[in-house]
Design an enzyme around this catalytic site. Structure first.
Site, PDB file in Angstrom:
ATOM      1  N   GLY A   1     -18.317  25.822 -39.771  1.00 23.57           N
ATOM      2  CA  GLY A   1     -19.169  26.611 -38.892  1.00 23.57           C
ATOM      3  C   GLY A   1     -20.023  25.846 -37.902  1.00 23.57           C
ATOM      4  O   GLY A   1     -20.631  26.455 -37.008  1.00 23.57           O
TER       5      GLY A   1
ATOM      6  N   ARG B   1     -13.835  23.272 -36.102  1.00 22.95           N
ATOM      7  CA  ARG B   1     -14.246  23.093 -34.713  1.00 22.95           C
ATOM      8  C   ARG B   1     -14.995  21.782 -34.466  1.00 22.95           C
ATOM      9  O   ARG B   1     -14.710  21.071 -33.512  1.00 22.95           O
ATOM     10  CB  ARG B   1     -15.169  24.271 -34.353  1.00 22.95           C
ATOM     11  CG  ARG B   1     -15.456  24.418 -32.892  1.00 22.95           C
ATOM     12  CD  ARG B   1     -16.489  25.531 -32.684  1.00 22.95           C
ATOM     13  NE  ARG B   1     -16.127  26.792 -33.281  1.00 22.95           N
ATOM     14  CZ  ARG B   1     -15.381  27.737 -32.695  1.00 22.95           C
ATOM     15  NH1 ARG B   1     -14.926  27.545 -31.485  1.00 22.95           N
ATOM     16  NH2 ARG B   1     -15.102  28.868 -33.328  1.00 22.95           N
TER      17      ARG B   1
ATOM     18  N   CYS C   1      -0.152  38.747 -16.811  1.00 22.68           N
ATOM     19  CA  CYS C   1      -0.432  40.064 -16.250  1.00 22.68           C
ATOM     20  C   CYS C   1      -1.466  40.810 -17.079  1.00 22.68           C
ATOM     21  O   CYS C   1      -1.162  41.816 -17.736  1.00 22.68           O
ATOM     22  CB  CYS C   1       0.863  40.857 -16.147  1.00 22.68           C
ATOM     23  SG  CYS C   1       2.062  39.961 -15.158  1.00 22.68           S
TER      24      CYS C   1
HETATM   25  C1  LIG Z   1     -12.374  28.989 -40.113  1.00 21.42           C
HETATM   26  C2  LIG Z   1     -12.967  28.509 -41.384  1.00 21.42           C
HETATM   27  C3  LIG Z   1     -13.604  27.276 -41.427  1.00 21.42           C
HETATM   28  C4  LIG Z   1     -13.823  26.409 -40.219  1.00 21.42           C
HETATM   29  O1  LIG Z   1     -14.742  26.947 -39.336  1.00 21.42           O
HETATM   30  P1  LIG Z   1     -15.265  26.068 -38.110  1.00 21.42           P
HETATM   31  O2  LIG Z   1     -16.252  26.939 -37.451  1.00 21.42           O
HETATM   32  O3  LIG Z   1     -14.089  25.777 -37.259  1.00 21.42           O
HETATM   33  O4  LIG Z   1     -15.884  24.843 -38.688  1.00 21.42           O
HETATM   34  C5  LIG Z   1     -14.067  26.837 -42.646  1.00 21.42           C
HETATM   35  N1  LIG Z   1     -13.922  27.588 -43.763  1.00 21.42           N
HETATM   36  C6  LIG Z   1     -13.309  28.783 -43.744  1.00 21.42           C
HETATM   37  C7  LIG Z   1     -13.172  29.543 -45.011  1.00 21.42           C
HETATM   38  C8  LIG Z   1     -12.822  29.289 -42.564  1.00 21.42           C
HETATM   39  O5  LIG Z   1     -12.232  30.478 -42.546  1.00 21.42           O
END
Ligand SMILES: *Cc1c(COP(=O)(O)O)cnc(C)c1O
Length: 421
Positions: A239, A278, A343
């Site tokens: 996250g 991310r 499109c």
């Molecule tokens: C998507 C996800 C992540 C990674 O999230 P980021 O924001 O890309 O770090 C981690 N754990 C779970 C369970 C996810 O679904």
């Protein structure tokens, strides 16, 4: 470590001249910097030094085998959400014992495949899934290690489509429900439920939602321990947000995040797991695209480029901002809607963007596209998947060649055999 280091040297990325690259590989292309990914991984490992911490990279952020191999070489494991991601991870050399399996819709077949591969643990998201896990593990004659994904009911203060930790979201179960699982699981013969998991959303730029969520998880852990349910691992999810817009987005400093984790879990003696996607790869990637033409519009000009929403969905899906930088910027500026050829009116990378004036044939790089770029791509409008290139200090290697038209249609066939059903 920043990607968009100003217009003067925008054409050099991890020591590679993007002009040369674009002429060799053709556009649109994704370019990923090995150096940036290594720096990020090391920064994360350093920030948590001394803690029993496992990094499980969220494969869905960028699932190219070369990226998975790169993180595997750094000792990083994988957080997977499908059997496809399981196969990719294993193939890239990530050991099964470093893989955790998350997701609300695991099927019996997927659970079976993950059990026979011998993955480390399952992050279980519903009571039904817990029973299924017990059932499949019993059939396979193994014991499944599991964590309950709790939904801490915290507002991650991010885009609604990537917020996952509010009570109304489909992810995880309430702490009240999780409490009942531990009572039940102590009677399960083939599931060892000894972990907690929480992932509250993505692109989080503020430490407070993490503070609240992790506090809830740790309070719950202490309550469970006191009730005689030992917890061996706490997975704090991913996250962490990144800088998509230079001078605007202020990501959480990794040291502050690590300090919060250390403080919150000071009393915890087990293994901590973190699942960044991310944060590890977004700023390590750029999408290089060429201007096809400049078209006059009622309000302003359209810059029509050869990448489109099928290559990079985030602007269309989340109204996401990505910095767009010409590789050879002119002095005069202009205001554009930067659009792709698909499109759909939603096929727009930027609206009313002030940037250097561009002409047909110019190359642009769309920054911050290493995560949720290629991994979300489709062939919509029958546009083959773009090439992906790994860069490393002045060298490059194509790690996904541009899909051919034949590959794009692979598996399709005209009806030959009709079957009664
Ligand atoms: C998507 C996800 C992540 C990674 O999230 P980021 O924001 O890309 O770090 C981690 N754990 C779970 C369970 C996810 O679904």
């Amino acid at each position: 470590m920043t990607v968009l280091t100003g217009v003067d040297d925008a054409r050099l990325f991890d020591g590679v001249d993007l002009h040369t690259l674009a002429s060799r590989v053709q556009t649109p292309l994704y370019a990923y910097s090995s150096s940036v990914i290594r720096q990020r991984t090391t920064a994360l490992q350093d920030a948590f030094a001394g803690l029993d911490l496992r990094i499980c990279y969220a494969v869905k952020a960028n699932s190219n085998l070369a990226i998975l191999q790169l993180v595997a070489q750094q000792g990083v494991g994988a957080d997977i959400v499908s059997v496809g991601e399981l196969h990719r991870s294993l193939r890239a050399g990530i050991p099964a014992e470093r893989i955790v399996f998350s997701g609300v819709g695991k099927t019996a077949e997927e659970i079976r495949a993950a059990l026979s591969a011998g993955i480390w643990r399952f992050n279980v998201e519903s009571a039904d899934e817990l029973l299924l896990l017990q059932e499949v593990a019993r059939e396979e004659g193994v014991c499944a290690r599991a964590a309950v994904r709790v939904n801490p009911d915290v507002d991650a203060q991010t885009h609604a489509k990537i917020s996952t930790g509010k009570a109304e979201n489909k992810f995880g179960v309430s702490i009240d429900e999780a409490r009942t699982w531990f009572v039940r699981a102590s009677r399960m013969s083939h599931v060892q439920l000894d972990g907690l998991h929480a992932h509250i959303g993505s692109q989080i730029l503020n430490l407070e939602p993490f503070r609240h969520a992790l506090r809830r998880v740790e309070d719950f852990r202490q309550e469970l321990e006191a009730a005689g349910h030992p917890i061996h691992s706490v997975d704090i999810g991913g996250g962490l947000g990144v800088r998509y817009r230079a001078g605007h987005d202020r990501p959480i400093a990794i040291e502050d995040y690590a300090a919060l984790v250390r403080e919150t879990f000071a009393a915890f003696k087990g293994t901590l797991v973190v699942e960044p996607g991310r944060w590890l790869v977004a700023e390590a990637g750029v999408l290089v695209t060429r201007v096809i033409r400049v078209k006059p519009g009622a309000d302003r000009e359209f810059l029509i480029v050869d990448a489109a929403m099928n290559d990079l969905l985030r602007p269309a899906l989340y109204d996401a901002w990505h910095d767009i930088v010409p590789l050879r910027p002119r002095r005069e500026s202009a205001c554009y809607d930067v659009v792709g050829p698909v499109c759909e009116t939603g096929d727009t990378f930027a609206r009313g963007r002030d940037m250097p004036r561009c002409e047909a044939g110019d190359l642009l790089m769309i920054g911050g596209t290493g995560a949720y770029g290629a991994s979300m791509a489709s062939t919509y409008n029958s546009r083959p998947l773009a090439a992906e290139v790994l860069l490393d200090d002045g060298r490059y290697a194509v790690v996904r060649r541009r899909q051919t038209l034949a590959e794009m249609m692979l598996g399709e066939q005209l009806p030959q055999d009709w079957h009664e059903a």
